[in-house]
Design a protein around this motif. Structure first.
Motif, mmCIF file in Angstrom:
data_model
loop_
_atom_site.group_PDB
_atom_site.id
_atom_site.type_symbol
_atom_site.label_atom_id
_atom_site.label_comp_id
_atom_site.label_asym_id
_atom_site.label_seq_id
_atom_site.Cartn_x
_atom_site.Cartn_y
_atom_site.Cartn_z
ATOM 1 N N ALA A 266 -32.787 74.645 8.946
ATOM 2 C CA ALA A 266 -33.170 74.493 10.354
ATOM 3 C C ALA A 266 -31.947 74.159 11.211
ATOM 4 N N GLU B 30 -29.754 77.267 11.509
ATOM 5 C CA GLU B 30 -30.336 78.251 12.429
ATOM 6 C C GLU B 30 -30.000 77.888 13.874
ATOM 7 N N THR B 31 -30.198 76.602 14.230
ATOM 8 C CA THR B 31 -29.908 76.163 15.590
ATOM 9 C C THR B 31 -28.415 76.283 15.885
ATOM 10 N N ASN C 214 -27.364 80.124 16.229
ATOM 11 C CA ASN C 214 -27.807 80.699 17.494
ATOM 12 C C ASN C 214 -27.000 80.140 18.647
ATOM 13 N N THR D 279 -32.537 69.046 16.312
ATOM 14 C CA THR D 279 -33.085 69.759 15.149
ATOM 15 C C THR D 279 -32.869 68.933 13.888
#
Lengths: 296, 448
Positions: B415, B418-419, B422, B444
């Motif tokens: 997680a 991913e943050t 991006n 996150t």
């Protein structure tokens, strides 16, 4: 004509329907039910799950990224309705005209993109948009329009429009075929009568063709909404949803959440949210287009 | 009509079955000749193992070539074991293995990404390897110790490391540097940015970057740049939840430094729409002076680049930063991937799986990897040095004086990664401030 229709027993009817029903059950209904089930859990895969009730849904309502991706879906859908249906309609009318030569060829060429896999379409347009080697930029240079050159897939302000164009391009052919079929089913006598009354080409389109194919148009719009709400593959290939989240659509957000962040419960909730929003939009479009049933 | 369809279906099925047999038979027989498979093929295989990996037969990466060789040898040595293998592309594999995990349907032997290890261990999907490895001290001793540490989660060894990666090396074109008057690769951050200005002024792309797949900026630049600013203690504190935050000033400084590179035009402007193999294209054309990637690019570059580019290419690491807590001789790296065994295996099947993993991570594999310009997790003992390309020797020479810092996406939770990934795309086009990105990553981190 007077022949008696067969009147099978219900066991026969359901017997023949059973394979279809089973397939539908296992690839649509069961996964859907499982998704709903998972959406009530905090779950990262594997054996341990925590039941958290509606928490995922309340989080979803406040999730700015989800609503941003929904907004992207809406932009794509609106542009597609205008682009795909509009262009397809104009082309269908033109291809119907008597002076058009090689009708079959035009139709085939226009239909070709429909049968291409979305991933291939994505790669083709990736090449077209490429900054240094792309055909689009060299075309613009050749036309002395070098100021128009943009980083087509890198500028967050325009990227959503850049990824919509291939989607429009791909599906024009499908609606073209649907519209042509619909136009061909309009009885020729109506046009002949109108011609006697002095109607010109444009007026014939507005007053005869459009109203006569109204129901087809409604179905086409529904198809268009349903198709674009679940759009995923071409955008995934072209930008991966980037830069950042600028071209992320709902399906990709669900995918990223489920398999990127590995929050499978929340990912399921997003998918259910997608279904609800898509159904809502389709119902809304039917309401706006008038509630007549398709048969009338 | 119906009959024709049925016939077609039947034929297709038969062809599939035939081709499947043909493929596996062919693979078995190919290395040793047909007689070989005849002599040991007396009895049907009694043990069936499923293997899920990223070892594509078409790959030019040295590590993959070495692993493929080991699988072929294993098949020859164990005629009673039938391996049904599925090899997938990296991105597809990551998705597939997580999907299988979600369904609690793991293959018998599979590749494990470091950042997934914690989750899979928590969900009891993985067989702990501690006891198994302790029984075979020869095997255990072979590993570079830090690689085993990378796969120890909650005190449990989750997998047998398959490689030793450095993820952020700078590949630079010395001819271009000479031409613009930079005689030595920059040693400090100031010199580095000055060099970028000079390169840019002469019309070169200073750093070719292809961050479409979102891991390049994080794995090959930020993992190392971050460590220069924060030091490794900060990262360990993050990893073990001991109080460090992504909003701490050193980490924000690292993000700011990365953004300032893009602000000064160090990268090509289409950095978010091309990928890591395309970033090399600009370098191969001589238009770009540098690119950042891990050591896997050495073998790719050696087979893809034109000769004059190959000759001019040398390796470096990021220069030191002023006031940073990290050491200057640190390169982000580690095992990143390991082979793991399904937790449900028992008896003969388990033994076969252990043998396979041993074969894939033993010293033979290390020697084969070295001959193909790759570094295994095990130290090679005996290999043909003449097969190695000069750039790889340069890397090995450099590697002796380097220490390793953690790779972010090898160790942090999916997680958070991913943050971060991006957000880095947005950061590189000035769409988000370093402070904001740090805040996003932190929230996150707290939520997961």
């Amino acid at each position: 004509m007077g022949k008696k229709l067969p009147n099978p027993r219900w066991t026969t009817i359901y017997g023949f329907m059973l394979p279809g029903i089973l397939v539908y059950l296992f690839i649509v209904i069961v996964p859907l039910a499982l998704s709903i089930h998972f959406s009530f859990y905090k779950w990262s895969g594997g054996l341990s799950k925590d039941f958290i009730g509606f928490h995922n849904y309340s989080q979803l309502l406040q999730d700015a990224k989800f609503w941003f991706s929904f907004r992207n879906n809406m932009i794509i859908t609106l542009l597609s309705i205008i682009g795909q249906l509009g262009i397809a309609f104009v082309l269908a009318v033109i291809l119907q005209a008597k002076w058009v030569k090689l009708r079959e060829l035009h139709r085939t060429v226009l239909f070709l993109p429909v049968v291409l896999p979305a991933v291939v379409v994505g790669f083709i347009w990736n090449l077209i948009y490429s900054q240094n080697y792309g055909i689009l930029n060299s075309l613009l240079k050749g036309l002395h329009l070098a100021d128009w050159i943009r980083p087509w897939l890198d500028d967050p302000k325009i990227v959503i429009y850049s990824v919509t164009i291939p989607i429009i391009w791909q599906w024009i052919g499908l609606y073209l075929i649907i519209f042509m079929a619909s136009i061909q089913s309009i009885p020729g006598e109506i046009y002949e009568g109108a011609e006697i009354d002095g109607a010109t080409g444009f007026k014939k389109v507005i007053y005869i063709t459009l109203p006569m194919m109204y129901d087809t148009l409604r179905v086409a719009i529904m198809l268009c909404i349903a198709g674009n709400m679940k759009i995923f593959d071409n955008i995934f290939v072209m930008t991966g949803g980037g830069p950042g989240n600028s071209s992320t659509v709902m399906a990709q957000y669900a995918y990223n959440t489920s398999f990127g962040k590995f929050q499978l419960g929340y990912g399921s909730a997003i998918s259910i949210g997608m279904i609800v929003l898509s159904l809502g939009l389709i119902l809304l479009s039917r309401r706006l287009m008038g509630g007549r049933s398709l048969e009338s | 009509m119906k009959k024709a369809t049925m016939l077609a279906l039947g034929t297709t099925a038969a062809m599939l079955a035939l081709s499947a047999c043909g493929a596996s038979g062919g693979k078995d027989a190919a290395p040793g000749g047909a007689s070989d498979s005849g002599s040991n093929g007396g009895s049907a295989p009694s043990i069936k193992l499923t293997l899920e990996d990223r070892l594509l037969e078409t790959s030019t990466e040295g590590a993959v070539i070495a692993h493929r060789k080991m699988i072929d040898e294993f098949k020859k040595e164990h005629p009673n074991v039938e391996i049904s293998e599925e090899s997938l592309q990296d991105a597809t594999y990551k998705t597939k293995i997580k999907t299988l995990a979600a369904g609690n349907d793991m293959p018998d032997v599979f590749e494990l990404l470091g950042s997934d290890a914690q989750m899979f261990v928590d969900n009891k999907l993985i067989m702990p390897l501690d006891d198994i490895m302790n029984q075979d001290s020869e095997w255990k001793k072979g590993f570079i110790p830090s690689t085993l540490k990378d796969f120890t989660v909650n005190g449990v060894l989750a997998g047998a490391p398959m490689q030793m990666l450095s993820t952020s090396l700078i590949f630079y074109n010395k001819d271009i540097f000479d031409k613009v008057g930079i005689t030595e690769f920059p040693k400090t951050w100031k010199e580095f940015t000055d060099a970028i200005d000079t390169l840019k002024a002469k019309g070169y792309t200073p750093i070719s970057l292809g961050n479409k797949d979102k891991w390049v900026a994080e794995s090959s630049i930020l993992s190392e740049l971050g460590d220069r600013f924060t030091g490794t203690d900060w990262f360990n504190s993050i990893k073990n939840n001991q109080g460090a935050k992504f909003t701490d000033k050193p980490f924000v400084d690292a993000l700011t430094a990365l953004q300032s590179l893009s602000k000064m035009g160090a990268f090509n402007s289409d950095l978010n729409s091309i990928d890591n193999s395309q970033q090399r294209t600009a370098f191969y054309n001589g238009k770009a002076a540098m690119f950042f990637e891990g050591d896997w690019a050495i073998s790719s570059l050696s087979s893809e680049a034109p000769q004059e580019i190959k000759d001019a290419t040398h390796l470096a690491i990021l220069p030191s930063v002023e006031g940073g807590a990290g050491k200057a001789n640190v390169v982000s790296g580690g095992a990143a991937w390991a082979f793991a065994i399904n937790a449900n295996l028992k008896g003969d099947k388990l033994q076969a799986a252990i043998d396979l993993v041993k074969k894939l991570t033993g010293v033979e594999e290390a020697n084969a990897a070295a001959e193909n310009n790759a570094v295994a997790a095990t130290i090679p003992t005996d290999y043909d040095k003449s097969k190695v390309v000069p750039l790889f020797n340069e890397y090995l020479e450099m590697f002796k004086n380097l220490e390793q810092s953690p790779i972010y996406d090898g160790q942090l939770s999916p997680a958070v990664i991913e943050t971060m990934n991006n957000g880095l795309q947005d950061l590189l086009i000035q769409r988000i401030t370093p402070e904001q990105l740090a805040k996003d990553i932190q929230s996150t981190y707290e939520g997961s």
